[in-house]
Write an enzyme that holds these catalytic residues in place. Structure first.
Site, PDB file in Angstrom:
ATOM      1  N   PRO A 126       1.074  -0.913   0.052  1.00 45.82           N
ATOM      2  CA  PRO A 126       0.163  -0.380  -0.091  1.00 45.82           C
ATOM      3  C   PRO A 126       0.481   0.773  -0.239  1.00 45.82           C
ATOM      4  O   PRO A 126       2.275   1.463   0.500  1.00 45.82           O
ATOM      5  CB  PRO A 126      -1.035   0.439   1.337  1.00 45.82           C
ATOM      6  CG  PRO A 126      -0.242  -1.196   2.243  1.00 45.82           C
ATOM      7  CD  PRO A 126       1.067  -2.040   0.960  1.00 45.82           C
ATOM      8  N   LYS A 127       0.915   2.214  -0.560  1.00 49.15           N
ATOM      9  CA  LYS A 127       1.178   3.565  -0.548  1.00 49.15           C
ATOM     10  C   LYS A 127       0.905   4.591   0.149  1.00 49.15           C
ATOM     11  O   LYS A 127      -0.651   4.883   0.675  1.00 49.15           O
ATOM     12  CB  LYS A 127       0.800   4.148  -2.373  1.00 49.15           C
ATOM     13  CG  LYS A 127       1.748   5.387  -2.140  1.00 49.15           C
ATOM     14  CD  LYS A 127       1.551   5.852  -3.244  1.00 49.15           C
ATOM     15  CE  LYS A 127       2.612   7.227  -3.414  1.00 49.15           C
ATOM     16  NZ  LYS A 127       2.139   8.559  -2.604  1.00 49.15           N
ATOM     17  N   VAL A 128       1.663   4.011   1.018  1.00 49.82           N
ATOM     18  CA  VAL A 128       1.185   5.066   2.924  1.00 49.82           C
ATOM     19  C   VAL A 128       1.356   6.620   2.245  1.00 49.82           C
ATOM     20  O   VAL A 128       1.877   6.816   2.411  1.00 49.82           O
ATOM     21  CB  VAL A 128       2.036   4.845   4.119  1.00 49.82           C
ATOM     22  CG1 VAL A 128       1.413   5.056   5.109  1.00 49.82           C
ATOM     23  CG2 VAL A 128       1.726   2.628   3.855  1.00 49.82           C
ATOM     24  N   ASP A 280      -2.853   6.318  -0.628  1.00 44.94           N
ATOM     25  CA  ASP A 280      -3.468   6.957  -1.625  1.00 44.94           C
ATOM     26  C   ASP A 280      -3.296   6.036  -2.359  1.00 44.94           C
ATOM     27  O   ASP A 280      -3.605   6.684  -4.249  1.00 44.94           O
ATOM     28  CB  ASP A 280      -2.796   8.525  -1.925  1.00 44.94           C
ATOM     29  CG  ASP A 280      -1.513   8.538  -1.958  1.00 44.94           C
ATOM     30  OD1 ASP A 280      -0.969   7.255  -1.846  1.00 44.94           O
ATOM     31  OD2 ASP A 280      -1.270   9.715  -2.107  1.00 44.94           O
ATOM     32  N   GLY A 281      -3.019   4.481  -2.247  1.00 47.40           N
ATOM     33  CA  GLY A 281      -2.587   3.832  -3.968  1.00 47.40           C
ATOM     34  C   GLY A 281      -1.817   2.871  -3.701  1.00 47.40           C
ATOM     35  O   GLY A 281      -1.784   2.325  -2.280  1.00 47.40           O
TER      36      GLY A 281
END
Length: 559
Positions: A126-128, A280-281
């Site tokens: 996950p893009k933290v 966010d991605g």
């Protein structure tokens, strides 16, 4: 492949690319293009400076990203000069021993599939949504924390880092170690698709900009280590060893990927599942990387981001329309350059009221934030950026329109008159089959309707001669019009636009209702002073009385 054929194909691809990009280019003369680019660049500079120097976010992250992408598009259209470095104001005084690389953002499934092609040993995380940090350990002890800054130089965050429990102060082994990761704001069972990022990144950025943190603030910050530049060659081994050393956060969030379907699965899973942080991605990473000494402060070729669908879209206003409804309410509607939002194309959005539009003062050329209410209805959230030009608009006067105005399609009354007709034929009115707003527009444009009830006298020949209505359509329309004559009196009252009467007793004739005064209406159950005045005014209005006479002459029951 022969060289000439290769050159020919290259030219075709270049032309195709130019044509595709041309659709993104506004139709502006050079002077306006320069002004618009300058205004947007200045706004982004202000956002950058506030975020990197003061730790304050003045705009939602995804709106910032879209604004920067729009600036890039405009520069490609009008000004090929290289864009400013968004991290220019973030540069600090402490050099990173190993540079922080950036992430290119893939726009859609096709780009992801293309990036995955011919690559192996791919992992997804996950893009933290936090702030990047370098942590340096000597003999197992934390010695320095450096903000990302511009990727090569950052600020000294060591004092704050020593107060954050999520950052190990001593490793399980006395190693010299450098890791890169994300400081995030802890959230409980946070579902990104439901509540968005909640400004979590800005919260952490603001706290790290302070000299000291209190216990609650320090406890609210978590750490996600996403890289160990000089660690083992394979990503699973790096993650497992980091876990043993005291960095456990990334273990459960590193998954193997072979196909686009795998990437889509984890993107959707983390978007809709409870997580302890905002994201966010996703980030796609090759397990194998170049030696850390070759890393540079720019997007790497071995890792990319694929962001989640936007919760808010940045949309450019093309036109502003002022729609007048059946009761005279004026609703400004923004016509937008189409944008995608949660797989839906949005072309227009309501501003809700004339008062709200005046307060926001939205003009063509402005950039606005759009979201979806209830996941379906486009909603205007606010103005993100005002255009360099402020064109004048013809704004209708609210005093010119009310529930008893515009019974004919005179100049300025077209919208309200058509809205009256749409109400009359709709399910709340006469429920006429094969009759909708488009039908009424054809009849008005053909000059066949100069009053609300002129359609009662149209014959088959007149209808058949109207552009857009063939013989069959005309016959169906005439049958539908004829059926209206059989509708009960109460339905006709609603169709004409009589104000709601609630539980009040209604007489079965127009004459009886027209004789009631305001006091008599107020004596009815559920009718207050305001509604009584509306009803009294309706039954005494000269235009309404003329309509009632038309219906009486047509033999409609009750009139």
């Amino acid at each position: 492949m022969p060289l000439t054929l290769r050159l020919f194909i290259t030219c075709l691809l270049a032309l195709a690319s130019l044509n595709a990009n041309a659709t993104l280019c506004p139709d502006w003369p050079p002077e306006r293009a320069s002004n618009e680019i300058t205004v947007l660049q200045n706004q982004i500079d202000t956002w950058d400076d506030s975020y990197h120097r003061e730790g304050k976010s003045l705009v939602a992250d995804e709106l910032y990203d879209q604004s920067r992408a729009r600036l890039t598009e405009w520069r490609q259209c009008f000004d090929p000069a290289p864009p400013k470095n968004p991290l220019g104001t973030a540069r600090g005084t402490i050099a990173h021993p190993i540079a922080h690389t950036g992430l290119d953002k893939l726009v859609d499934e096709h780009a992801v599939e293309h990036w995955l092609r011919h690559r192996t040993d791919i992992w997804v995380q996950p893009k933290v949504d936090g702030v990047a940090v370098t942590l340096i350990y000597r003999k197992g002890l934390l010695t320095q924390a450096i903000s990302r800054g511009d990727g090569s130089h950052g600020q000294d965050w060591t004092t704050a880092a020593r107060q954050i429990a999520a950052i190990p102060q001593r490793l399980a082994q006395p190693l010299d170690l450098l890791v890169q990761g994300e400081l995030y704001w802890r959230l409980t069972r946070h579902v990104q698709s439901r509540t968005g990022s909640l400004n979590a990144r800005a919260t952490v950025a603001g706290l790290m900009a302070r000299k000291t943190l209190n216990a609650v603030q320090a406890a609210g910050i978590g750490l996600f280590v996403w890289d160990w530049p000089e660690g083992p060659a394979s990503l699973p081994e790096r993650v497992a060893t980091l876990d043993e050393l005291g960095f456990p956060a990334s273990t459960a969030y590193s998954q193997p990927v072979e196909t686009l379907a795998d990437a889509q699965h984890w993107r959707d899973h983390w978007y809709r599942s409870p997580l302890p942080f905002a994201s966010d991605g996703i980030v796609l990473r090759q397990g194998q990387r170049p030696p850390a000494g070759r890393w540079q402060a720019k997007p790497s070729f071995w890792s990319v981001a694929w962001k989640y669908p936007f919760a808010q879209a940045l949309a450019q206003v093309r036109k502003v329309h002022f729609k007048v409804g059946r009761t005279g309410r004026i609703t400004p509607v923004l016509e937008l350059t189409p944008v995608m939002l949660d797989d839906r194309q949005i072309k227009r959005v309501s501003v809700s009221s004339l008062q709200r539009w005046r307060a926001m003062d939205i003009r063509p050329g402005d950039q606005v934030a759009i979201s979806l209410a209830g996941l379906t209805i486009p909603r205007l959230d606010g103005v993100v950026l005002r255009g360099a030009e402020r064109p004048a608009l013809e704004v209708p006067l609210a005093t010119d329109f009310h529930p008893l105005s515009c019974w004919q399609p005179t100049s300025g009354c077209e919208d309200q008159f058509l809205a009256r007709l749409a109400w009359l034929s709709g399910k709340q009115g006469l429920a006429l089959t094969h009759v909708g707003p488009g039908t009424w527009e054809k009849l008005v444009q053909a000059g066949r309707l100069n009053s609300l009830l002129d359609w009662l006298t149209l014959d088959a020949q007149e209808l058949a001669n109207i552009d857009g209505l063939g013989e069959r359509s005309a016959a169906r329309l005439l049958a539908s019009f004829d059926s209206a004559r059989q509708r009960p009196f109460a339905r006709w009252l609603k169709a004409l636009g009589m104000p709601p009467t609630g539980q009040a007793r209604l007489a079965d004739s127009w004459q009886a209702l027209a004789q009631r005064d305001t006091g008599q209406w107020q004596d009815e159950a559920g009718i207050g002073p305001g509604r009584a005045a509306q009803l009294s005014a309706f039954f005494r209005d000269p235009q309404v009385l003329a309509l009632s006479e038309t219906l009486r002459e047509a033999g409609i029951d009750g009139f």
